[in-house]
Write an enzyme that holds these catalytic residues in place. Sequence first.
Site, PDB file in Angstrom:
ATOM      1  N   LEU A   1       0.813  -1.211   0.000  1.00  0.00           N
ATOM      2  CA  LEU A   1       0.000   0.000   0.000  1.00  0.00           C
ATOM      3  C   LEU A   1       0.850   1.265   0.000  1.00  0.00           C
ATOM      4  O   LEU A   1       0.633   2.162  -0.812  1.00  0.00           O
ATOM      5  CB  LEU A   1      -0.924  -0.003   1.219  1.00  0.00           C
ATOM      6  CG  LEU A   1      -1.818   1.224   1.432  1.00  0.00           C
ATOM      7  CD1 LEU A   1      -2.827   1.361   0.294  1.00  0.00           C
ATOM      8  CD2 LEU A   1      -2.547   1.138   2.771  1.00  0.00           C
TER       9      LEU A   1
ATOM     10  N   GLU B   1       3.658   4.271  -0.280  1.00  0.00           N
ATOM     11  CA  GLU B   1       4.551   4.808  -1.300  1.00  0.00           C
ATOM     12  C   GLU B   1       5.362   5.948  -0.701  1.00  0.00           C
ATOM     13  O   GLU B   1       5.095   6.398   0.431  1.00  0.00           O
ATOM     14  CB  GLU B   1       3.757   5.326  -2.501  1.00  0.00           C
ATOM     15  CG  GLU B   1       2.958   4.255  -3.215  1.00  0.00           C
ATOM     16  CD  GLU B   1       2.154   4.791  -4.383  1.00  0.00           C
ATOM     17  OE1 GLU B   1       1.346   4.024  -4.932  1.00  0.00           O
ATOM     18  OE2 GLU B   1       2.337   5.977  -4.754  1.00  0.00           O
TER      19      GLU B   1
ATOM     20  N   GLY C   1       5.349   9.070  -1.351  1.00  0.00           N
ATOM     21  CA  GLY C   1       4.537  10.254  -1.087  1.00  0.00           C
ATOM     22  C   GLY C   1       3.184   9.971  -0.488  1.00  0.00           C
ATOM     23  O   GLY C   1       2.348  10.863  -0.368  1.00  0.00           O
TER      24      GLY C   1
ATOM     25  N   ILE D   1       7.524  -2.278   2.288  1.00  0.00           N
ATOM     26  CA  ILE D   1       6.669  -3.466   2.167  1.00  0.00           C
ATOM     27  C   ILE D   1       7.240  -4.616   2.999  1.00  0.00           C
ATOM     28  O   ILE D   1       8.277  -5.203   2.669  1.00  0.00           O
ATOM     29  CB  ILE D   1       6.506  -3.877   0.690  1.00  0.00           C
ATOM     30  CG1 ILE D   1       6.017  -2.674  -0.135  1.00  0.00           C
ATOM     31  CG2 ILE D   1       5.538  -5.054   0.580  1.00  0.00           C
ATOM     32  CD1 ILE D   1       4.771  -1.995   0.399  1.00  0.00           C
TER      33      ILE D   1
ATOM     34  N   TYR E   1     -10.006   1.321  -1.749  1.00  0.00           N
ATOM     35  CA  TYR E   1      -9.906   2.084  -0.498  1.00  0.00           C
ATOM     36  C   TYR E   1     -10.646   1.386   0.627  1.00  0.00           C
ATOM     37  O   TYR E   1     -10.215   1.396   1.783  1.00  0.00           O
ATOM     38  CB  TYR E   1     -10.448   3.502  -0.700  1.00  0.00           C
ATOM     39  CG  TYR E   1     -11.940   3.605  -0.892  1.00  0.00           C
ATOM     40  CD1 TYR E   1     -12.780   3.827   0.190  1.00  0.00           C
ATOM     41  CD2 TYR E   1     -12.515   3.460  -2.151  1.00  0.00           C
ATOM     42  CE1 TYR E   1     -14.155   3.901   0.019  1.00  0.00           C
ATOM     43  CE2 TYR E   1     -13.895   3.534  -2.324  1.00  0.00           C
ATOM     44  CZ  TYR E   1     -14.702   3.754  -1.241  1.00  0.00           C
ATOM     45  OH  TYR E   1     -16.069   3.821  -1.408  1.00  0.00           O
TER      46      TYR E   1
ATOM     47  N   GLN F   1      13.240  -1.150  47.123  1.00  0.00           N
ATOM     48  CA  GLN F   1      11.907  -0.644  46.826  1.00  0.00           C
ATOM     49  C   GLN F   1      11.862   0.125  45.503  1.00  0.00           C
ATOM     50  O   GLN F   1      10.878   0.025  44.757  1.00  0.00           O
ATOM     51  CB  GLN F   1      11.424   0.261  47.960  1.00  0.00           C
ATOM     52  CG  GLN F   1       9.961   0.660  47.839  1.00  0.00           C
ATOM     53  CD  GLN F   1       9.536   1.561  48.983  1.00  0.00           C
ATOM     54  OE1 GLN F   1      10.000   2.693  49.078  1.00  0.00           O
ATOM     55  NE2 GLN F   1       8.660   1.052  49.850  1.00  0.00           N
TER      56      GLN F   1
ATOM     57  N   GLU G   1       1.338   0.671   9.931  1.00  0.00           N
ATOM     58  CA  GLU G   1      -0.113   0.443   9.961  1.00  0.00           C
ATOM     59  C   GLU G   1      -0.857   1.596  10.644  1.00  0.00           C
ATOM     60  O   GLU G   1      -1.830   1.392  11.388  1.00  0.00           O
ATOM     61  CB  GLU G   1      -0.445  -0.909  10.600  1.00  0.00           C
ATOM     62  CG  GLU G   1       0.017  -2.063   9.700  1.00  0.00           C
ATOM     63  CD  GLU G   1      -0.606  -3.391  10.037  1.00  0.00           C
ATOM     64  OE1 GLU G   1      -1.772  -3.428  10.434  1.00  0.00           O
ATOM     65  OE2 GLU G   1       0.093  -4.413   9.878  1.00  0.00           O
TER      66      GLU G   1
END
Length: 394
Positions: free
Chosen positions: A138, A140, A142, A170, A245, A292, A376
């Site tokens: 998906l 690129e 730009g 990718i 899309y 602690q 993602e």
Amino acid sequence: MVQTQTAVDERIGVPLTTLSEDEQMFRASVREFAEGELRPRVEQMDEHAKLDPDLIKQCFDLSLMGIETPEEYGGVGATFFTAILAVEELSRVDASVGVFVDVQNTLVNNALIRYGNAEQRRKYLPQLASERVGAYALSEAGSGSDAFAMQTRAVDQGDHFVINGQKLWITNGIEAEIFILFANANPEAGYRGITAFIVEKGFAGFSVGKKENKLGIRASSTVELIFEDLKVPKENVLGEVGKGYKVSIETLNEGRIGIGAQMIGIAQGAMEAALAYSTEREQFGKSINQFQGVQFQLAEMATDLEAARLMVYNAARMKGAGINFVKEAAMAKLYSSRVAERITSKAIELFGGYGYVKDYPVEKYWRDSKIGAIYEGTSNMQLQTIAKLMIGKP
């Protein structure tokens, strides 16, 4: 009115982290594989930035590459939540293998199961479940966060499309033989021209370009793809022309839960390493986890991790129940990526100087964690998604 115990149990429900017997057995089998076969290879794969081919074959042999794929196509026929468990357990040892399995299941297989026609499912799902790696093309140069600004073009030539352009970042690009590729078949229509295609590595005009030299998840291949008059048969359009899309948005919504699982796996691995080290390391005559200050840091790590796991599991359970999960997936990815960075960074500090060298595992967990805020959908894009869904902005 007195309720039966069964009615009370149904009303109370089951805790999110409580696993069914099948889920427990599956998780145990993945952990056994991760500890026995994956862990001994982690350092070498990271150093050489390459997955061990034998390990890839074992992922197929163990049916990790077709977890949700129906049995009729050679898959396991399990749930989305089962796939999330696999990604978490693998990432606990090595996030490179975690994302390798994640992309195959939550993006590639998922797109084909949901949008592929009967012939496409018959042809490609058995291959993806048994021997061929998939990738999702998906992004690129730009069009990163603005994915719909893509410049890759697909021209209708009657019985086929001709595609020209490039893709970047990718995942699985070196190993993959089947790609879900997005290109614009009608630029005048803007994002409504974007179309998804099933592309095989052997198609004329397809080539793999530069491999990225990355900070983390180094064994996971990340490459450039180049298309020069790539000829794709019309029957390889995935879904409808101009509806790519929709394919990309809906598959990425689910994929974000997979990244969340990767992040909690990384955080778990780092925390376990820090806990073990703090038990072994002695200063001033006692283990450092008897102080602690160290105890408080470990407690903060465990609390952060539990919160992140609950968010990831909740989003995954919602998806499995058919409930709208888009906001929860964005929240889970956003929060788990931040938690993974915090926990891995704190683990390095607890190791002291040893945490900063490659002889010990925590510096790699930290390097691997950073990608969670980027791919993602960046953290800023997750915040935007959450806010829009809160205020009802289109």
